[in-house]
Enzyme design. Structure first.
Site, PDB file in Angstrom:
ATOM      1  N   ASP A  15      40.736 -15.111  38.967  1.00 51.16           N
ATOM      2  CA  ASP A  15      40.516 -15.153  40.412  1.00 51.16           C
ATOM      3  C   ASP A  15      40.475 -13.726  40.956  1.00 51.16           C
ATOM      4  O   ASP A  15      41.000 -13.442  42.026  1.00 51.16           O
ATOM      5  CB  ASP A  15      41.610 -15.963  41.099  1.00 51.16           C
ATOM      6  CG  ASP A  15      41.258 -16.338  42.538  1.00 51.16           C
ATOM      7  OD1 ASP A  15      40.054 -16.343  42.885  1.00 51.16           O
ATOM      8  OD2 ASP A  15      42.179 -16.616  43.319  1.00 51.16           O
ATOM      9  N   LEU A  16      39.836 -12.836  40.200  1.00 44.89           N
ATOM     10  CA  LEU A  16      39.740 -11.445  40.620  1.00 44.89           C
ATOM     11  C   LEU A  16      38.745 -11.346  41.773  1.00 44.89           C
ATOM     12  O   LEU A  16      37.608 -11.801  41.663  1.00 44.89           O
ATOM     13  CB  LEU A  16      39.287 -10.567  39.454  1.00 44.89           C
ATOM     14  CG  LEU A  16      39.233  -9.071  39.732  1.00 44.89           C
ATOM     15  CD1 LEU A  16      40.607  -8.529  40.087  1.00 44.89           C
ATOM     16  CD2 LEU A  16      38.667  -8.341  38.521  1.00 44.89           C
TER      17      LEU A  16
END
Length: 146
Positions: A15-16
């Site tokens: 979930d960068l």
């Protein structure tokens, strides 16, 4: 990200995005929000249970394939794009409709001229390679950023 990807087993953030990058007063960046992170076993894959925001997701994850380390690299390329443009990815369309981000010409950057524009854009595009195995690893990215 280099630290996460070089652990045993490697850890995929999954979930960068810019909202998960915290910057302190000395301009040190800390990666946050590890809710979707997974330690990857020897096959280097992890299933993506749900999608929180597709704006930063790689094409393979959007197609339903497992999120791997290369998916974090794709997301990092999108963060680089945000830094160059000062814009949210796909801000004027449904995030699922995004087919590619357009890189502004050197003279169109909000911050003005950039002496390493060509190298920066090259790194961004390498992070967005359609073939996940051809994306750079974070050790290569760190060297290129220096």
């Amino acid at each position: 990200m280099l630290y996460l990807h070089t652990r045993t087993p490697p850890i995929a953030h999954r979930d960068l995005k810019s909202a998960n990058l915290l910057v302190d007063s000395q301009w040190h960046v800390k990666v946050a929000d590890f809710n979707l992170s997974r330690a990857l076993e020897s096959n280097l894959s992890a299933s993506t249970l749900f999608i929180t925001n597709p704006r930063w997701l790689s094409p393979e994850v959007l197609s339903g394939h497992p999120g791997q380390l290369a998916a974090d690299v794709w997301a990092f390329g999108t963060v680089l794009w945000e830094l160059a443009t000062w814009r949210l990815p796909f801000e004027h369309m449904n995030p699922f409709q995004g087919s590619g981000l357009v890189v502004p010409a050197p003279g169109e950057l909000p911050s003005g001229p950039c002496s390493v524009y060509r190298e920066y854009v090259g790194l961004m595009r390498d992070c967005w390679h359609r073939i996940p195995a051809k994306r750079p690893h974070f050790d290569q990215i760190v060297k290129r950023l220096r």
